[in-house]
Design a protein around this motif. Structure first.
Motif, PDB file in Angstrom:
ATOM      1  N   ARG A   8     -26.655  66.088  93.245  1.00 21.99           N
ATOM      2  CA  ARG A   8     -27.074  67.056  92.486  1.00 21.99           C
ATOM      3  C   ARG A   8     -27.578  68.399  93.322  1.00 21.99           C
ATOM      4  O   ARG A   8     -27.191  69.378  93.228  1.00 21.99           O
ATOM      5  CB  ARG A   8     -28.297  66.888  91.598  1.00 21.99           C
ATOM      6  CG  ARG A   8     -28.795  67.969  90.576  1.00 21.99           C
ATOM      7  CD  ARG A   8     -30.118  67.195  89.749  1.00 21.99           C
ATOM      8  NE  ARG A   8     -31.119  66.954  90.392  1.00 21.99           N
ATOM      9  CZ  ARG A   8     -32.062  68.042  90.971  1.00 21.99           C
ATOM     10  NH1 ARG A   8     -31.864  68.988  90.612  1.00 21.99           N
ATOM     11  NH2 ARG A   8     -33.175  67.643  91.539  1.00 21.99           N
ATOM     12  N   LEU A   9     -28.418  67.911  94.520  1.00 19.56           N
ATOM     13  CA  LEU A   9     -28.713  69.004  95.445  1.00 19.56           C
ATOM     14  C   LEU A   9     -27.694  69.699  96.138  1.00 19.56           C
ATOM     15  O   LEU A   9     -27.554  70.819  96.226  1.00 19.56           O
ATOM     16  CB  LEU A   9     -29.629  68.342  96.327  1.00 19.56           C
ATOM     17  CG  LEU A   9     -31.123  67.968  95.923  1.00 19.56           C
ATOM     18  CD1 LEU A   9     -32.141  67.276  97.004  1.00 19.56           C
ATOM     19  CD2 LEU A   9     -31.960  69.015  95.288  1.00 19.56           C
ATOM     20  N   ALA A  10     -26.614  68.839  96.564  1.00 15.95           N
ATOM     21  CA  ALA A  10     -25.377  69.396  97.125  1.00 15.95           C
ATOM     22  C   ALA A  10     -24.889  70.298  96.099  1.00 15.95           C
ATOM     23  O   ALA A  10     -24.351  71.448  96.598  1.00 15.95           O
ATOM     24  CB  ALA A  10     -24.514  68.449  97.539  1.00 15.95           C
ATOM     25  N   ALA A  11     -24.763  70.041  94.898  1.00 14.02           N
ATOM     26  CA  ALA A  11     -23.869  70.937  94.059  1.00 14.02           C
ATOM     27  C   ALA A  11     -24.696  72.148  93.780  1.00 14.02           C
ATOM     28  O   ALA A  11     -24.155  73.118  93.632  1.00 14.02           O
ATOM     29  CB  ALA A  11     -23.860  70.240  92.544  1.00 14.02           C
ATOM     30  N   GLU A  12     -26.170  72.006  93.764  1.00 15.73           N
ATOM     31  CA  GLU A  12     -26.877  73.372  93.166  1.00 15.73           C
ATOM     32  C   GLU A  12     -27.161  74.146  94.660  1.00 15.73           C
ATOM     33  O   GLU A  12     -27.255  75.305  94.278  1.00 15.73           O
ATOM     34  CB  GLU A  12     -28.266  72.675  92.926  1.00 15.73           C
ATOM     35  CG  GLU A  12     -28.213  72.256  91.212  1.00 15.73           C
ATOM     36  CD  GLU A  12     -29.579  71.665  90.924  1.00 15.73           C
ATOM     37  OE1 GLU A  12     -30.535  72.350  91.175  1.00 15.73           O
ATOM     38  OE2 GLU A  12     -29.659  70.900  90.002  1.00 15.73           O
ATOM     39  N   TRP A  13     -27.493  73.423  95.634  1.00 16.80           N
ATOM     40  CA  TRP A  13     -27.955  74.207  96.641  1.00 16.80           C
ATOM     41  C   TRP A  13     -26.986  74.437  98.008  1.00 16.80           C
ATOM     42  O   TRP A  13     -27.246  75.267  98.993  1.00 16.80           O
ATOM     43  CB  TRP A  13     -29.156  73.504  97.527  1.00 16.80           C
ATOM     44  CG  TRP A  13     -30.434  73.409  96.383  1.00 16.80           C
ATOM     45  CD1 TRP A  13     -30.453  72.616  95.465  1.00 16.80           C
ATOM     46  CD2 TRP A  13     -31.398  74.639  96.195  1.00 16.80           C
ATOM     47  NE1 TRP A  13     -31.565  73.015  94.784  1.00 16.80           N
ATOM     48  CE2 TRP A  13     -32.187  73.974  95.194  1.00 16.80           C
ATOM     49  CE3 TRP A  13     -31.742  75.578  96.861  1.00 16.80           C
ATOM     50  CZ2 TRP A  13     -33.223  74.879  94.860  1.00 16.80           C
ATOM     51  CZ3 TRP A  13     -32.902  76.376  96.610  1.00 16.80           C
ATOM     52  CH2 TRP A  13     -33.599  76.085  95.534  1.00 16.80           C
ATOM     53  N   ALA A  14     -25.956  73.477  98.199  1.00 18.10           N
ATOM     54  CA  ALA A  14     -25.108  73.402  99.160  1.00 18.10           C
ATOM     55  C   ALA A  14     -24.174  75.078  99.534  1.00 18.10           C
ATOM     56  O   ALA A  14     -24.112  75.314 100.615  1.00 18.10           O
ATOM     57  CB  ALA A  14     -23.919  72.455  99.331  1.00 18.10           C
ATOM     58  N   PRO A  15     -24.056  75.760  98.416  1.00 20.16           N
ATOM     59  CA  PRO A  15     -23.303  76.883  98.698  1.00 20.16           C
ATOM     60  C   PRO A  15     -24.385  77.949  99.491  1.00 20.16           C
ATOM     61  O   PRO A  15     -23.687  78.760  99.833  1.00 20.16           O
ATOM     62  CB  PRO A  15     -23.006  77.381  97.264  1.00 20.16           C
ATOM     63  CG  PRO A  15     -23.016  76.068  96.295  1.00 20.16           C
ATOM     64  CD  PRO A  15     -23.991  75.267  96.996  1.00 20.16           C
ATOM     65  N   ARG A  16     -25.435  77.705  99.343  1.00 20.51           N
ATOM     66  CA  ARG A  16     -26.195  78.576 100.132  1.00 20.51           C
ATOM     67  C   ARG A  16     -26.321  78.766 101.527  1.00 20.51           C
ATOM     68  O   ARG A  16     -25.775  77.595 102.190  1.00 20.51           O
ATOM     69  CB  ARG A  16     -27.638  78.384  99.736  1.00 20.51           C
ATOM     70  CG  ARG A  16     -28.121  78.553  98.236  1.00 20.51           C
ATOM     71  CD  ARG A  16     -29.702  78.353  97.918  1.00 20.51           C
ATOM     72  NE  ARG A  16     -30.388  78.913  98.841  1.00 20.51           N
ATOM     73  CZ  ARG A  16     -30.681  80.172  98.275  1.00 20.51           C
ATOM     74  NH1 ARG A  16     -30.539  80.742  97.035  1.00 20.51           N
ATOM     75  NH2 ARG A  16     -31.764  80.809  98.946  1.00 20.51           N
ATOM     76  N   PRO A  17     -26.259  79.992 101.923  1.00 19.18           N
ATOM     77  CA  PRO A  17     -25.800  80.121 103.507  1.00 19.18           C
ATOM     78  C   PRO A  17     -26.546  79.475 104.601  1.00 19.18           C
ATOM     79  O   PRO A  17     -26.369  78.847 105.692  1.00 19.18           O
ATOM     80  CB  PRO A  17     -25.965  81.685 103.709  1.00 19.18           C
ATOM     81  CG  PRO A  17     -26.900  82.065 102.758  1.00 19.18           C
ATOM     82  CD  PRO A  17     -26.725  81.064 101.494  1.00 19.18           C
ATOM     83  N   GLU A  18     -27.972  79.017 104.244  1.00 23.64           N
ATOM     84  CA  GLU A  18     -29.087  78.298 105.103  1.00 23.64           C
ATOM     85  C   GLU A  18     -28.837  76.758 105.105  1.00 23.64           C
ATOM     86  O   GLU A  18     -29.279  76.211 106.011  1.00 23.64           O
ATOM     87  CB  GLU A  18     -30.357  78.648 104.518  1.00 23.64           C
ATOM     88  CG  GLU A  18     -30.883  78.197 103.304  1.00 23.64           C
ATOM     89  CD  GLU A  18     -30.621  79.053 102.093  1.00 23.64           C
ATOM     90  OE1 GLU A  18     -31.210  78.577 101.143  1.00 23.64           O
ATOM     91  OE2 GLU A  18     -29.912  80.013 102.173  1.00 23.64           O
ATOM     92  N   VAL A  19     -28.098  76.433 104.059  1.00 22.51           N
ATOM     93  CA  VAL A  19     -27.807  74.762 104.113  1.00 22.51           C
ATOM     94  C   VAL A  19     -27.035  74.503 105.271  1.00 22.51           C
ATOM     95  O   VAL A  19     -25.717  74.823 105.355  1.00 22.51           O
ATOM     96  CB  VAL A  19     -27.291  74.502 102.674  1.00 22.51           C
ATOM     97  CG1 VAL A  19     -26.957  73.042 102.544  1.00 22.51           C
ATOM     98  CG2 VAL A  19     -28.100  74.713 101.603  1.00 22.51           C
TER      99      VAL A  19
END
Length: 183
Positions: free
Chosen positions: A96-107
């Motif tokens: 869930r976190l990967a789906a929501e947050w992984a596209p962000r450049p800081e990840v």
């Protein structure tokens, strides 16, 4: 019955014949056989005779799907089932976190580490870090500065979550200097 009992009884009988032949006679044969079997059973009851048909230790029974069998679950089986459930929760949270947050450049990474989730961030702007804290409802008091990184260890949806945000302390210090404050 222990499959080794007849062999043990034979060894006891041979030992008695060899070491105490004076006690062996046709009159005492029946009594000797009774004593031999009693000694064999006592040794087996004490766990001193290995039974080739018995499984020693704790056996975890599993269904083909991987869950522990419900009948007579031992403490270890219950712990294993709890561990499996914790790992499943961690996997669900990491996805869930990967789906929501992984596209962000800081990840840098969002990974499951057995029963917990580990997130690594490369923060270039403090607003990125604030977005993470706000988005996951993490209080500022949960943040610890460790060297060049900010680290958060919290429980999220019953899963231990560790977030390591690189360069946050340095960016905070730069922001404080830019505001005219001393660090």
């Amino acid at each position: 019955m222990n499959a080794n009992l007849p062999h043990v009884a034979l060894m006891i009988r041979r030992g008695l014949h060899r070491y105490v032949p004076d006690l062996i006679s046709p009159e005492t044969a029946a009594r000797l056989e009774s004593v031999t079997l009693t000694i064999s059973r006592d040794l087996d009851s004490a766990g001193l005779i290995v039974d080739p048909n018995r499984t020693y230790g704790i056996v975890l029974r599993r269904r083909p799907e991987g869950q522990a069998a419900p009948e007579q679950s031992s403490g270890l089986e219950k712990e294993a089932a709890a561990w499996d459930a914790a790992c499943t929760r961690a996997q669900d949270l990491s996805l869930r976190l990967a789906a929501e947050w992984a596209p962000r450049p800081e990840v840098l990474t969002v990974v499951q580490d057995h029963d917990r989730v580990v997130v690594a961030l490369q923060i270039t702007d403090l607003r990125q870090w604030e977005t993470w804290l706000t988005g996951l409802s993490i209080p500022a008091t949960a943040v610890k500065s460790i060297g060049y990184a900010a680290v958060v260890d919290v429980m999220l949806q019953d899963v231990p979550l560790r977030i390591t945000a690189h360069d946050v302390p340095e960016l905070a210090m730069e922001a404080a200097h830019a505001d005219g404050g001393d660090a």
